[in-house]
Design a protein around this motif. Sequence first.
Motif, mmCIF file in Angstrom:
data_model
loop_
_atom_site.group_PDB
_atom_site.id
_atom_site.type_symbol
_atom_site.label_atom_id
_atom_site.label_comp_id
_atom_site.label_asym_id
_atom_site.label_seq_id
_atom_site.Cartn_x
_atom_site.Cartn_y
_atom_site.Cartn_z
ATOM 1 N N ALA A 198 0.803 -1.206 -0.074
ATOM 2 C CA ALA A 198 0.000 0.128 -0.001
ATOM 3 C C ALA A 198 0.838 1.398 -0.078
ATOM 4 N N ARG A 201 2.114 1.857 -3.501
ATOM 5 C CA ARG A 201 1.082 2.270 -4.179
ATOM 6 C C ARG A 201 0.935 3.984 -4.132
ATOM 7 N N ARG A 202 0.830 4.217 -2.797
ATOM 8 C CA ARG A 202 0.393 5.497 -2.217
ATOM 9 C C ARG A 202 1.449 6.492 -2.812
ATOM 10 N N ASP A 205 2.538 5.210 -7.116
ATOM 11 C CA ASP A 205 1.181 5.199 -8.179
ATOM 12 C C ASP A 205 0.240 6.006 -7.754
ATOM 13 N N SER A 206 0.564 7.238 -7.797
ATOM 14 C CA SER A 206 -0.738 8.248 -7.179
ATOM 15 C C SER A 206 -0.398 9.253 -8.389
#
Length: 338
Positions: A198, A201-202, A205-206
């Motif tokens: 997570a 991703r944060r 991939d933001s």
Amino acid sequence: MTQTTTATATDTILRQIRDELLNRRSFLLTSHARPDGDSIGSQLALAFTLDALGKQVRIVNADAAPEHYLDFPGLDRIEIASSVPADLAADAVIVMECSDLSRTGVAGLDGRYIINIDHHAGNRMYGALNWFDESAAACGEMVFDLIRALRVPLSPDIATHIYLAILTDTGSFHHSNITPRTFDICRQTVEAGVNPAAMARRVFDSNSFGKLKLIGALLDAMELIDQGRLAVLYLDDSMLELCGCTHNDTEGVINLPLTAREIQAVVFFKVSADGLVRVSMRSKYDVDVRLVANGFGGGGHKNAAGFTVNGPLEQVRPAIVERLVRAIGEGLQTRPEP
Ligand code: 5GP
Ligand code: MN
């Protein structure tokens, strides 16, 4: 003066800082202008720790954090100001991630009781207490040791910020400053509740669609020099406007060219309307961009460094490129086998 602290010296300074934190009541935390994940993570991990000890804490930064950090715990606590707010009384100022005080971009810190915690080579030792450890992969590693010395349990919020600091300052575990200790600290943060997938991703991939467009435009205009070993990226305000982006959207873009096998170093020239050229550099293995930055009045780490010069770009560019090509030649001689 700027030597990395030895183990015993580390114990001593760590104990001194611990005692000052326990004895004092109110703290101002700050870090460098244009904050990155390590400056945000280090400040907030320490802020939550001082909260747990019942201390008063305020955080003042010259610039807002990049947008994708804004929903991390405690980001709303950071006050944005170019000088210490008039109503702010603090028994001590804790400056993290700054090789000298001017890196904060916050005026009014001189003359206060300063605790300096940093891992950038060339730290100027400007504090009443100076803890400088160039071997730390992130300032967050040092903050972790301090939290342990203070015997404050790793809450999920504290652990999240320590992990954020390490994840970002190692270039998502790419840079050559990673040690077993880095993973040991990360292990403990995961045990305390951090979800690495997570977090990745944060943090990575933001992107907005605008940023994806900007990446396309920047890579399209990328120049390759020195038989493809050096990549050069250029940005000016018109490119940002065209993609509906701000300067914050450029974060991380500099790492993309390094995904090409041949490319050993990247330099990113950001030209602003006031004529200043902000220069960011990244490299692989032993190609030392900090030494390049030092030659132009900047600093950083072996694989990530930067500086700012007066333009125009065409005038400053040749000397910088030439110096980088030399750094690549030197670095490749000691390149480790993968
Ligand atoms: P970035 O390229 O992300 O702005 O910076 C990479 C690294 O170089 C960071 O560790 C940052 O603190 C350092 N750095 C960037 N610009 C400067 C500068 O102007 N002076 C110094 N001393 N360090 C810098
Ligand atoms: Mn750092």
